[in-house]
Design a protein around this motif. Structure first.
Motif, PDB file in Angstrom:
ATOM      1  N   TRP A   1      -5.415 -26.361 -40.063  1.00 39.98           N
ATOM      2  CA  TRP A   1      -4.546 -27.505 -40.368  1.00 39.98           C
ATOM      3  C   TRP A   1      -3.917 -28.034 -39.079  1.00 39.98           C
ATOM      4  CZ3 TRP A   1       0.605 -28.399 -39.499  1.00 39.98           C
ATOM      5  CH2 TRP A   1       1.131 -29.550 -40.075  1.00 39.98           C
ATOM      6  N   ALA A   2      -3.403 -27.134 -38.260  1.00 37.67           N
ATOM      7  CA  ALA A   2      -2.759 -27.545 -37.012  1.00 37.67           C
ATOM      8  C   ALA A   2      -3.765 -28.236 -36.089  1.00 37.67           C
ATOM      9  CB  ALA A   2      -2.138 -26.335 -36.320  1.00 37.67           C
ATOM     10  N   LEU A   3      -4.980 -27.732 -36.039  1.00 40.06           N
ATOM     11  CA  LEU A   3      -6.011 -28.350 -35.201  1.00 40.06           C
ATOM     12  C   LEU A   3      -6.343 -29.754 -35.689  1.00 40.06           C
ATOM     13  CD1 LEU A   3      -8.107 -28.089 -32.913  1.00 40.06           C
ATOM     14  CD2 LEU A   3      -9.680 -27.181 -34.627  1.00 40.06           C
ATOM     15  N   VAL A   4      -6.511 -29.921 -36.994  1.00 40.02           N
ATOM     16  CA  VAL A   4      -6.849 -31.235 -37.550  1.00 40.02           C
ATOM     17  C   VAL A   4      -5.727 -32.234 -37.294  1.00 40.02           C
ATOM     18  CG1 VAL A   4      -7.226 -32.475 -39.726  1.00 40.02           C
ATOM     19  CG2 VAL A   4      -8.453 -30.348 -39.273  1.00 40.02           C
ATOM     20  N   VAL A   5      -4.492 -31.831 -37.512  1.00 38.40           N
ATOM     21  CA  VAL A   5      -3.362 -32.744 -37.296  1.00 38.40           C
ATOM     22  C   VAL A   5      -3.222 -33.072 -35.818  1.00 38.40           C
ATOM     23  CG1 VAL A   5      -0.857 -32.979 -37.499  1.00 38.40           C
ATOM     24  CG2 VAL A   5      -2.165 -32.016 -39.379  1.00 38.40           C
ATOM     25  N   THR A   6      -3.434 -32.086 -34.953  1.00 38.70           N
ATOM     26  CA  THR A   6      -3.359 -32.340 -33.512  1.00 38.70           C
ATOM     27  C   THR A   6      -4.447 -33.323 -33.072  1.00 38.70           C
ATOM     28  OG1 THR A   6      -2.440 -30.147 -33.139  1.00 38.70           O
ATOM     29  CG2 THR A   6      -3.416 -31.258 -31.240  1.00 38.70           C
ATOM     30  N   LEU A   7      -5.651 -33.163 -33.586  1.00 37.84           N
ATOM     31  CA  LEU A   7      -6.727 -34.094 -33.242  1.00 37.84           C
ATOM     32  C   LEU A   7      -6.424 -35.501 -33.756  1.00 37.84           C
ATOM     33  CD1 LEU A   7      -9.898 -31.898 -33.821  1.00 37.84           C
ATOM     34  CD2 LEU A   7      -8.942 -32.683 -31.653  1.00 37.84           C
ATOM     35  N   ARG A   8      -5.831 -35.595 -34.944  1.00 38.13           N
ATOM     36  CA  ARG A   8      -5.433 -36.901 -35.466  1.00 38.13           C
ATOM     37  C   ARG A   8      -4.373 -37.543 -34.591  1.00 38.13           C
ATOM     38  NH1 ARG A   8      -4.052 -36.435 -41.606  1.00 38.13           N
ATOM     39  NH2 ARG A   8      -2.040 -36.738 -40.641  1.00 38.13           N
ATOM     40  N   LEU A   9      -3.405 -36.759 -34.136  1.00 35.78           N
ATOM     41  CA  LEU A   9      -2.376 -37.291 -33.230  1.00 35.78           C
ATOM     42  C   LEU A   9      -3.000 -37.773 -31.927  1.00 35.78           C
ATOM     43  CD1 LEU A   9       0.580 -34.771 -33.554  1.00 35.78           C
ATOM     44  CD2 LEU A   9       0.661 -37.212 -33.971  1.00 35.78           C
TER      45      LEU A   9
END
Length: 77
Positions: free
Chosen positions: A65-73
């Motif tokens: 989840w953290a990786l996906v949100v970081t990539l989106r940011l």
């Protein structure tokens, strides 16, 4: 002659990004701390290996989840 840095007021979008980044950081730290605690406490109380796998999968979900949100940011920047 040195130029004076221009300061600008953060926009709502900047504030939203900062809040999301802070949430990602909190999730990463909490996930790691809880996973380490589970790995240490599990054998102490005699939990079966199935529970260790369950904790591993929950930690993996938090990290993904953290990786996906970081990539989106990163992409919205």
């Amino acid at each position: 002659m040195a130029q004076k840095p221009t300061s600008r007021k953060p926009t709502e979008r900047d504030i939203a990004r900062a809040k999301t980044s802070r949430n990602v950081a909190v999730v990463l730290v909490a996930t790691m701390a809880l996973w380490l605690a589970a790995q240490w406490i599990g054998p102490q109380v005699g939990l079966a290996g199935n529970y260790a796998i369950l904790f591993d999968l929950m930690a993996l979900a938090g990290f993904i989840w953290a990786l996906v949100v970081t990539l989106r940011l990163w992409r919205t920047r």
